[in-house]
Motif scaffolding. Structure first.
Motif, PDB file in Angstrom:
ATOM      1  N   ASP A  80       0.859  -1.185   0.000  1.00 14.92           N
ATOM      2  CA  ASP A  80       0.000   0.000   0.000  1.00 14.92           C
ATOM      3  C   ASP A  80       0.897   1.238   0.000  1.00 14.92           C
ATOM      4  OD1 ASP A  80      -2.143   1.719   0.133  1.00 14.92           O
ATOM      5  OD2 ASP A  80      -2.481   1.435   2.291  1.00 14.92           O
ATOM      6  N   ASN A  81       1.453   1.546  -1.169  1.00 15.88           N
ATOM      7  CA  ASN A  81       2.429   2.627  -1.281  1.00 15.88           C
ATOM      8  C   ASN A  81       1.742   3.974  -1.454  1.00 15.88           C
ATOM      9  OD1 ASN A  81       4.758   0.850  -1.316  1.00 15.88           O
ATOM     10  ND2 ASN A  81       4.154   0.276  -3.396  1.00 15.88           N
ATOM     11  N   PRO A  82       2.274   5.029  -0.820  1.00 14.71           N
ATOM     12  CA  PRO A  82       1.702   6.358  -1.046  1.00 14.71           C
ATOM     13  C   PRO A  82       1.932   6.811  -2.478  1.00 14.71           C
ATOM     14  CG  PRO A  82       3.714   6.512   0.254  1.00 14.71           C
ATOM     15  CD  PRO A  82       3.394   5.058   0.132  1.00 14.71           C
ATOM     16  N   PRO A  83       1.030   7.612  -3.028  1.00 14.62           N
ATOM     17  CA  PRO A  83       1.187   8.071  -4.419  1.00 14.62           C
ATOM     18  C   PRO A  83       2.183   9.218  -4.510  1.00 14.62           C
ATOM     19  CG  PRO A  83      -0.800   9.007  -3.471  1.00 14.62           C
ATOM     20  CD  PRO A  83      -0.231   8.086  -2.425  1.00 14.62           C
ATOM     21  N   ASN A  84       2.633   9.473  -5.745  1.00 14.40           N
ATOM     22  CA  ASN A  84       3.426  10.678  -6.049  1.00 14.40           C
ATOM     23  C   ASN A  84       4.707  10.758  -5.223  1.00 14.40           C
ATOM     24  OD1 ASN A  84       0.220  11.779  -5.755  1.00 14.40           O
ATOM     25  ND2 ASN A  84       1.176  11.803  -7.766  1.00 14.40           N
ATOM     26  N   LEU A  85       5.384   9.635  -5.065  1.00 15.83           N
ATOM     27  CA  LEU A  85       6.565   9.636  -4.201  1.00 15.83           C
ATOM     28  C   LEU A  85       7.728   8.857  -4.810  1.00 15.83           C
ATOM     29  CD1 LEU A  85       7.650  10.583  -1.460  1.00 15.83           C
ATOM     30  CD2 LEU A  85       6.697   8.486  -0.438  1.00 15.83           C
ATOM     31  N   HIS A  86       7.518   7.560  -5.076  1.00 11.22           N
ATOM     32  CA  HIS A  86       8.587   6.704  -5.585  1.00 11.22           C
ATOM     33  C   HIS A  86       8.012   5.692  -6.575  1.00 11.22           C
ATOM     34  CE1 HIS A  86      11.757   8.163  -2.960  1.00 11.22           C
ATOM     35  NE2 HIS A  86      11.020   7.940  -1.885  1.00 11.22           N
ATOM     36  N   LEU A  87       8.932   4.942  -7.205  1.00 11.55           N
ATOM     37  CA  LEU A  87       8.567   3.861  -8.111  1.00 11.55           C
ATOM     38  C   LEU A  87       8.727   2.510  -7.424  1.00 11.55           C
ATOM     39  CD1 LEU A  87      10.546   5.020 -11.283  1.00 11.55           C
ATOM     40  CD2 LEU A  87       8.113   5.379 -10.834  1.00 11.55           C
ATOM     41  N   THR A  88       7.947   1.544  -7.858  1.00 11.44           N
ATOM     42  CA  THR A  88       8.201   0.148  -7.509  1.00 11.44           C
ATOM     43  C   THR A  88       9.216  -0.428  -8.500  1.00 11.44           C
ATOM     44  OG1 THR A  88       6.476  -0.729  -8.955  1.00 11.44           O
ATOM     45  CG2 THR A  88       5.810  -0.084  -6.712  1.00 11.44           C
ATOM     46  N   GLY A  89       9.698  -1.619  -8.207  1.00 12.17           N
ATOM     47  CA  GLY A  89      10.573  -2.280  -9.166  1.00 12.17           C
ATOM     48  C   GLY A  89       9.876  -2.514 -10.492  1.00 12.17           C
ATOM     49  N   VAL A  90       8.613  -2.915 -10.442  1.00 12.10           N
ATOM     50  CA  VAL A  90       7.848  -3.128 -11.671  1.00 12.10           C
ATOM     51  C   VAL A  90       7.752  -1.835 -12.468  1.00 12.10           C
ATOM     52  CG1 VAL A  90       5.564  -3.663 -12.598  1.00 12.10           C
ATOM     53  CG2 VAL A  90       6.543  -5.089 -10.802  1.00 12.10           C
ATOM     54  N   GLU A  91       7.453  -0.732 -11.794  1.00 15.72           N
ATOM     55  CA  GLU A  91       7.312   0.552 -12.493  1.00 15.72           C
ATOM     56  C   GLU A  91       8.634   1.017 -13.086  1.00 15.72           C
ATOM     57  OE1 GLU A  91       3.540   2.360  -9.957  1.00 15.72           O
ATOM     58  OE2 GLU A  91       5.592   2.611  -9.211  1.00 15.72           O
ATOM     59  N   ALA A  92       9.737   0.746 -12.413  1.00 12.31           N
ATOM     60  CA  ALA A  92      11.047   1.081 -12.985  1.00 12.31           C
ATOM     61  C   ALA A  92      11.290   0.282 -14.258  1.00 12.31           C
ATOM     62  CB  ALA A  92      12.154   0.815 -11.968  1.00 12.31           C
ATOM     63  N   GLY A  93      10.981  -1.016 -14.228  1.00 12.19           N
ATOM     64  CA  GLY A  93      11.147  -1.839 -15.419  1.00 12.19           C
ATOM     65  C   GLY A  93      10.232  -1.408 -16.545  1.00 12.19           C
ATOM     66  N   GLU A  94       9.000  -1.053 -16.210  1.00 12.78           N
ATOM     67  CA  GLU A  94       8.060  -0.589 -17.239  1.00 12.78           C
ATOM     68  C   GLU A  94       8.542   0.715 -17.867  1.00 12.78           C
ATOM     69  OE1 GLU A  94       3.896  -2.467 -15.419  1.00 12.78           O
ATOM     70  OE2 GLU A  94       4.452  -0.388 -14.992  1.00 12.78           O
ATOM     71  N   ALA A  95       9.061   1.625 -17.046  1.00 13.88           N
ATOM     72  CA  ALA A  95       9.575   2.882 -17.599  1.00 13.88           C
ATOM     73  C   ALA A  95      10.734   2.627 -18.550  1.00 13.88           C
ATOM     74  CB  ALA A  95      10.009   3.807 -16.463  1.00 13.88           C
ATOM     75  N   ALA A  96      11.625   1.716 -18.173  1.00  8.50           N
ATOM     76  CA  ALA A  96      12.765   1.386 -19.031  1.00  8.50           C
ATOM     77  C   ALA A  96      12.300   0.792 -20.357  1.00  8.50           C
ATOM     78  CB  ALA A  96      13.698   0.426 -18.304  1.00  8.50           C
ATOM     79  N   THR A  97      11.291  -0.052 -20.301  1.00  7.12           N
ATOM     80  CA  THR A  97      10.758  -0.666 -21.515  1.00  7.12           C
ATOM     81  C   THR A  97      10.119   0.376 -22.425  1.00  7.12           C
ATOM     82  OG1 THR A  97      10.398  -2.799 -20.436  1.00  7.12           O
ATOM     83  CG2 THR A  97       9.091  -2.338 -22.400  1.00  7.12           C
ATOM     84  N   LYS A  98       9.258   1.221 -21.852  1.00  9.66           N
ATOM     85  CA  LYS A  98       8.577   2.239 -22.650  1.00  9.66           C
ATOM     86  C   LYS A  98       9.557   3.243 -23.239  1.00  9.66           C
ATOM     87  CE  LYS A  98       4.298   1.965 -19.956  1.00  9.66           C
ATOM     88  NZ  LYS A  98       3.444   2.661 -18.948  1.00  9.66           N
ATOM     89  N   ALA A  99      10.628   3.542 -22.511  1.00  6.21           N
ATOM     90  CA  ALA A  99      11.607   4.522 -22.984  1.00  6.21           C
ATOM     91  C   ALA A  99      12.614   3.914 -23.961  1.00  6.21           C
ATOM     92  CB  ALA A  99      12.343   5.141 -21.801  1.00  6.21           C
ATOM     93  N   GLY A 100      12.638   2.611 -24.088  1.00  7.17           N
ATOM     94  CA  GLY A 100      13.563   1.962 -25.020  1.00  7.17           C
ATOM     95  C   GLY A 100      15.025   2.080 -24.609  1.00  7.17           C
ATOM     96  N   VAL A 101      15.293   2.017 -23.297  1.00  6.05           N
ATOM     97  CA  VAL A 101      16.681   2.171 -22.844  1.00  6.05           C
ATOM     98  C   VAL A 101      17.482   0.914 -23.167  1.00  6.05           C
ATOM     99  CG1 VAL A 101      15.869   3.687 -20.993  1.00  6.05           C
ATOM    100  CG2 VAL A 101      16.396   1.301 -20.475  1.00  6.05           C
ATOM    101  N   ARG A 102      18.783   1.079 -23.281  1.00  2.00           N
ATOM    102  CA  ARG A 102      19.650  -0.044 -23.628  1.00  2.00           C
ATOM    103  C   ARG A 102      20.109  -0.826 -22.399  1.00  2.00           C
ATOM    104  NH1 ARG A 102      20.298   4.071 -27.060  1.00  2.00           N
ATOM    105  NH2 ARG A 102      20.189   3.596 -29.286  1.00  2.00           N
ATOM    106  N   ARG A 103      20.155  -0.162 -21.248  1.00  2.00           N
ATOM    107  CA  ARG A 103      20.604  -0.832 -20.028  1.00  2.00           C
ATOM    108  C   ARG A 103      19.958  -0.139 -18.836  1.00  2.00           C
ATOM    109  NH1 ARG A 103      27.040  -1.856 -18.968  1.00  2.00           N
ATOM    110  NH2 ARG A 103      26.878  -3.582 -17.496  1.00  2.00           N
ATOM    111  N   LEU A 104      19.411  -0.925 -17.935  1.00  2.00           N
ATOM    112  CA  LEU A 104      18.752  -0.409 -16.739  1.00  2.00           C
ATOM    113  C   LEU A 104      19.574  -0.759 -15.511  1.00  2.00           C
ATOM    114  CD1 LEU A 104      16.294   0.731 -15.126  1.00  2.00           C
ATOM    115  CD2 LEU A 104      15.284  -1.568 -15.281  1.00  2.00           C
ATOM    116  N   VAL A 105      19.796   0.234 -14.660  1.00  2.00           N
ATOM    117  CA  VAL A 105      20.415   0.008 -13.358  1.00  2.00           C
ATOM    118  C   VAL A 105      19.409   0.448 -12.299  1.00  2.00           C
ATOM    119  CG1 VAL A 105      22.306   0.596 -11.795  1.00  2.00           C
ATOM    120  CG2 VAL A 105      22.764   0.275 -14.237  1.00  2.00           C
ATOM    121  N   VAL A 106      18.946  -0.490 -11.507  1.00  2.00           N
ATOM    122  CA  VAL A 106      17.949  -0.231 -10.474  1.00  2.00           C
ATOM    123  C   VAL A 106      18.657   0.280  -9.224  1.00  2.00           C
ATOM    124  CG1 VAL A 106      16.144  -1.251  -9.039  1.00  2.00           C
ATOM    125  CG2 VAL A 106      16.444  -2.012 -11.415  1.00  2.00           C
TER     126      VAL A 106
END
Length: 262
Positions: free
Chosen positions: A201-227
């Motif tokens: 139950d994460n508060p909004p407008n604060l941070h990303l989850t691991g899933v959201e970080a991966g989704e952002a990397a996918t949508k942005a077409g990045v070549r390498r993601l460092v979490v």
């Protein structure tokens, strides 16, 4: 360290989220490149300087050789070691050092003066030349920097740093926002925070989850993601597994001292 010619080197100085952990200082990243007209000249940017980062930074570069500091926002885990850096530059035995530019949100000079209990004027203005992020790109030597305001309880900026045709993007701290996708688009390396676990139950407008970080990397077409920016109270491998589930490219969990040559 031998910075490559015609590329960039990114060193993780600190990657612990919200406060320093047992294996890492809080957020700080060293980005370096060689001058195209004088390969003996190495340009160095520091992205954030959180708790404990200045000590670790000295393993990788002389702090007096830093060309500029970029502060994503003014929470202590991203900026508080600027107070120590102020002391180093002001009272160094070789004499007070020349001013260097410090970019950050509006109010950065006032915030840092207050953090060291200095009068508002001059505060740290004799050591640092404070500049405010905007939507306009700017340059530091061979680097081009673009910044975009992201979603956090205080004014916060993500950054895109380019040199020699290579791009490193840094999320700073943010909740999900389209601005992050623009900053990360087609980046060679994406340093993306993941402070929350999916399903909590994460508060909004604060941070990303691991899933959201991966989704952002996918949508942005990045070549390498460092979490990065995983708080010590979470099990980092679990958040990393979330990111991997949403991004099928090269992906790593940030670690203090890790080096990426682009």
């Amino acid at each position: 360290m031998n910075v490559p010619v015609g590329g960039m080197r990114v060193t993780v100085v600190g990657c612990s989220g919200s406060y320093p952990g047992p294996g890492s200082p809080a957020s700080s990243y060293l980005v370096q490149t060689r001058d195209p007209d004088d390969p003996s000249r190495v340009w160095s940017l520091v992205l954030d300087l959180g708790n404990g980062a200045l000590g670790a930074l000295q393993r990788y570069v002389d702090p007096l050789a830093i060309d500029a500091v970029l502060l994503s926002h003014l929470h202590a885990d991203h900026c508080v070691d600027m107070t120590s850096y102020y002391v180093l530059r002001k009272y160094h035995p070789s004499g007070q050092q020349p001013r260097i530019p410090v970019w950050g949100p509006k109010g950065t000079a006032r915030r840092l003066a207050r953090a060291y209990d200095l009068p508002r004027k001059p505060g740290m203005r004799e050591e640092f030349e404070f500049r405010t992020f905007s939507a306009e790109p700017f340059t530091v030597g061979p680097f081009t920097v673009e910044a975009a305001e992201v979603d956090h309880p205080v004014p916060a900026w993500a950054m895109r740093v380019s040199a020699h045709g290579k791009v490193v993007s840094y999320s700073g701290d943010t909740g999900p926002t389209p601005a992050l996708l623009d900053i990360a688009a087609d980046a060679d390396l994406f340093l993306c925070e993941a402070s929350f676990r999916d399903g909590d139950d994460n508060p909004p407008n604060l941070h990303l989850t691991g899933v959201e970080a991966g989704e952002a990397a996918t949508k942005a077409g990045v070549r390498r993601l460092v979490v990065t920016h995983v708080p010590p109270w979470h099990e980092a491998e679990g958040i990393f597994a979330e990111a991997v589930s949403a991004f099928d490219g090269p992906c790593e969990l940030a670690a203090a001292g890790a080096v990426y040559d682009l």
